[in-house]
Design a protein around this motif. Structure first.
Motif, PDB file in Angstrom:
ATOM      1  N   MET A   1     -14.258 -39.114  60.822  1.00 55.16           N
ATOM      2  CA  MET A   1     -13.185 -39.148  61.733  1.00 55.16           C
ATOM      3  C   MET A   1     -12.355 -40.490  61.441  1.00 55.16           C
ATOM      4  N   ILE A   2     -11.078 -40.313  61.699  1.00 55.51           N
ATOM      5  CA  ILE A   2     -10.267 -41.566  61.435  1.00 55.51           C
ATOM      6  C   ILE A   2      -9.625 -41.785  62.818  1.00 55.51           C
ATOM      7  N   LEU A   3      -9.437 -43.247  62.912  1.00 50.72           N
ATOM      8  CA  LEU A   3      -9.044 -43.856  63.949  1.00 50.72           C
ATOM      9  C   LEU A   3      -7.617 -44.317  63.582  1.00 50.72           C
ATOM     10  N   VAL A   4      -6.524 -43.873  64.327  1.00 54.08           N
ATOM     11  CA  VAL A   4      -5.198 -44.329  64.057  1.00 54.08           C
ATOM     12  C   VAL A   4      -4.466 -45.369  64.979  1.00 54.08           C
ATOM     13  N   PHE A   5      -4.172 -46.645  64.806  1.00 52.79           N
ATOM     14  CA  PHE A   5      -3.473 -47.484  65.670  1.00 52.79           C
ATOM     15  C   PHE A   5      -2.162 -46.889  65.563  1.00 52.79           C
ATOM     16  N   GLY A   6      -1.374 -46.364  66.650  1.00 54.04           N
ATOM     17  CA  GLY A   6      -0.112 -46.048  66.692  1.00 54.04           C
ATOM     18  C   GLY A   6      -0.066 -44.409  67.352  1.00 54.04           C
ATOM     19  N   SER A   7       0.758 -44.024  67.870  1.00 51.71           N
ATOM     20  CA  SER A   7       0.746 -42.633  68.214  1.00 51.71           C
ATOM     21  C   SER A   7       2.283 -42.115  68.315  1.00 51.71           C
ATOM     22  N   SER A   8       3.447 -42.810  68.472  1.00 49.28           N
ATOM     23  CA  SER A   8       4.766 -42.462  68.578  1.00 49.28           C
ATOM     24  C   SER A   8       5.704 -42.961  67.479  1.00 49.28           C
ATOM     25  N   GLY A   9       5.212 -43.946  66.865  1.00 52.41           N
ATOM     26  CA  GLY A   9       5.931 -44.335  65.573  1.00 52.41           C
ATOM     27  C   GLY A   9       6.157 -43.293  64.600  1.00 52.41           C
ATOM     28  N   GLN A  10       7.102 -43.746  63.562  1.00 53.56           N
ATOM     29  CA  GLN A  10       7.501 -42.835  62.550  1.00 53.56           C
ATOM     30  C   GLN A  10       6.373 -42.238  61.714  1.00 53.56           C
ATOM     31  N   VAL A  11       5.221 -43.027  61.380  1.00 57.94           N
ATOM     32  CA  VAL A  11       4.356 -42.614  60.445  1.00 57.94           C
ATOM     33  C   VAL A  11       3.218 -42.024  61.231  1.00 57.94           C
ATOM     34  N   ALA A  12       2.652 -42.731  62.300  1.00 60.07           N
ATOM     35  CA  ALA A  12       1.744 -42.036  63.121  1.00 60.07           C
ATOM     36  C   ALA A  12       2.142 -40.525  63.552  1.00 60.07           C
ATOM     37  N   SER A  13       3.391 -40.294  64.069  1.00 57.67           N
ATOM     38  CA  SER A  13       3.901 -38.894  64.359  1.00 57.67           C
ATOM     39  C   SER A  13       3.633 -38.149  63.106  1.00 57.67           C
ATOM     40  N   GLU A  14       3.900 -38.567  61.844  1.00 63.89           N
ATOM     41  CA  GLU A  14       3.695 -37.631  60.837  1.00 63.89           C
ATOM     42  C   GLU A  14       2.169 -37.536  60.176  1.00 63.89           C
ATOM     43  N   LEU A  15       1.325 -38.467  60.756  1.00 57.29           N
ATOM     44  CA  LEU A  15      -0.085 -38.331  60.853  1.00 57.29           C
ATOM     45  C   LEU A  15      -0.724 -37.311  61.410  1.00 57.29           C
ATOM     46  N   ALA A  22      -8.267 -36.679  64.547  1.00 51.94           N
ATOM     47  CA  ALA A  22      -8.265 -38.131  64.738  1.00 51.94           C
ATOM     48  C   ALA A  22      -7.927 -38.605  65.949  1.00 51.94           C
ATOM     49  N   VAL A  23      -8.433 -39.478  66.221  1.00 54.63           N
ATOM     50  CA  VAL A  23      -7.880 -40.311  67.382  1.00 54.63           C
ATOM     51  C   VAL A  23      -6.837 -41.279  67.367  1.00 54.63           C
ATOM     52  N   PHE A  24      -5.791 -40.990  67.816  1.00 59.67           N
ATOM     53  CA  PHE A  24      -4.616 -41.759  67.816  1.00 59.67           C
ATOM     54  C   PHE A  24      -4.247 -42.690  69.255  1.00 59.67           C
ATOM     55  N   LEU A  25      -3.974 -44.079  68.902  1.00 57.84           N
ATOM     56  CA  LEU A  25      -4.006 -44.698  70.133  1.00 57.84           C
ATOM     57  C   LEU A  25      -2.660 -45.291  70.429  1.00 57.84           C
ATOM     58  N   ALA A  26      -2.336 -44.955  71.544  1.00 47.16           N
ATOM     59  CA  ALA A  26      -0.885 -45.290  71.814  1.00 47.16           C
ATOM     60  C   ALA A  26      -0.646 -46.964  72.526  1.00 47.16           C
ATOM     61  N   ARG A  27       0.408 -47.396  72.839  1.00 53.21           N
ATOM     62  CA  ARG A  27       0.572 -48.685  73.395  1.00 53.21           C
ATOM     63  C   ARG A  27      -0.228 -48.758  74.794  1.00 53.21           C
ATOM     64  N   ILE A  51      -6.537 -46.359  60.405  1.00 51.53           N
ATOM     65  CA  ILE A  51      -5.214 -46.673  59.643  1.00 51.53           C
ATOM     66  C   ILE A  51      -4.507 -47.246  60.778  1.00 51.53           C
ATOM     67  N   ASN A  52      -3.893 -48.412  60.412  1.00 49.05           N
ATOM     68  CA  ASN A  52      -2.928 -49.035  61.310  1.00 49.05           C
ATOM     69  C   ASN A  52      -1.675 -48.623  61.058  1.00 49.05           C
ATOM     70  N   ALA A  53      -0.876 -47.821  61.888  1.00 49.55           N
ATOM     71  CA  ALA A  53       0.678 -47.426  61.597  1.00 49.55           C
ATOM     72  C   ALA A  53       1.275 -47.859  62.842  1.00 49.55           C
ATOM     73  N   ALA A  54       0.759 -48.914  63.511  1.00 45.71           N
ATOM     74  CA  ALA A  54       1.182 -49.668  64.738  1.00 45.71           C
ATOM     75  C   ALA A  54       1.901 -50.890  64.255  1.00 45.71           C
TER      76      ALA A  54
END
Length: 283
Positions: A1-15, A22-27, A51-54
């Motif tokens: 499982m992948i953890l992604v920092f970021g949720s609504s940004g450009q790259v996070a949205s495409e992830l 995956a788990v996406f973490l918003a602000r 993945i840090n997309a924030a």
């Protein structure tokens, strides 16, 4: 499982469609101005990769609020990388061409000396140093001129302006590679998996779209794709002053990314056509 920092940004949205589990973490989920929260959430979730997309991406605003930019772009990824290193977790961190001074006309290689021109670049460079110094399995992926259907970006700005204007002046002496956020997202997923298989691929890499163009050329391509009759006049950077100084040469040498991961530079022109369909742009 992948953890992604970021949720609504450009790259996070495409992830999100690429990583349905995956788990996406918003602000609201984690305050990146508090690095200890980054440590706690990684330890509680215990992912296979992070993945840090924030990021703090308000380039001009950073000139007046460098501390905030440094917290999000510098201190937070440093803590993420340190925690990942301690737990043996692969870490993928997105960085920027703004770590360079933009001098010359040769594409910047990953090992080229860094010399950011402003606060945003300094904050991103601090994050890079922190990720490397953590000593874990990691990739720092520098990119440039990101566009997508999400958030604020150059393509959407041009389309908005074209609704009320039939002529625009656009900077023509800044050159770079427009990069689809969707391609960055795919690259991040591929790299995260590759690192889990072969940690020796750790390092700093570049990834930008092709071909390299000026902002003015990019604007013309946007209007062509949208079938909008907007005349673009080339101007020099000095004619469009901004609080933060932009690098004039944002071209990136991506050969090591191709050689190590087999990820080619995406043709942004094809992605631009697809984007117009997704946005359902009136023509």
């Amino acid at each position: 499982m992948i953890l992604v920092f970021g949720s609504s940004g450009q790259v996070a949205s495409e992830l999100k469609p690429l990583l349905p589990d995956a788990v996406f973490l918003a602000r609201a989920d984690v305050d990146l101005s508090d690095p200890e929260r980054c440590d706690a959430v990684i330890r509680s979730i215990a992912p296979d990769a992070v993945i840090n997309a924030a990021a703090y991406t308000a380039v001009d605003q950073a000139e007046d609020d460098e501390a905030a930019a440094m917290a999000v772009n510098g201190h937070a990824p440093t803590q993420m990388a340190q925690t990942c290193a301690a737990l043996g977790i692969a870490f993928v961190h997105i960085s920027t061409d703004y770590v360079f001074d933009g001098a010359g006309d040769t594409p910047f290689a990953p090992d080229h000396p860094t010399a950011p021109l402003g606060a945003y670049g300094r904050s991103k460079l601090a994050g890079e140093h922190g990720v490397r110094d953590a000593g874990g399995v990691h990739v720092i992926l520098r990119t440039s001129w990101v566009f997508s259907p999400y958030g604020a970006n150059f393509v959407k700005t041009m389309l908005r302006l074209s609704q009320t204007r039939d002529a625009l002046s656009v900077v023509a002496d800044q050159i770079g590679g427009p990069t689809p956020a969707r391609a960055i997202a795919r690259a991040c997923v591929h790299i995260a998996e590759a690192l889990r298989v072969d940690p020796s691929k750790s390092g700093t890499y570049h990834f930008s779209g092709a071909p390299d163009v000026s902002w003015a050329q990019f604007a013309r391509a946007v209007f062509d794709a949208a079938h909008r009759a907007v005349a673009v006049t080339d101007i020099a950077t000095i004619e469009y002053p901004t609080p933060a100084k932009r690098p004039q040469n944002s071209t990136l040498d991506c050969t090591s990314t191709v050689a190590t991961f087999g990820i080619e530079r995406p043709d942004w022109r094809a992605h631009l056509i697809d984007l117009m369909t997704e946005l359902d742009t009136p023509r």
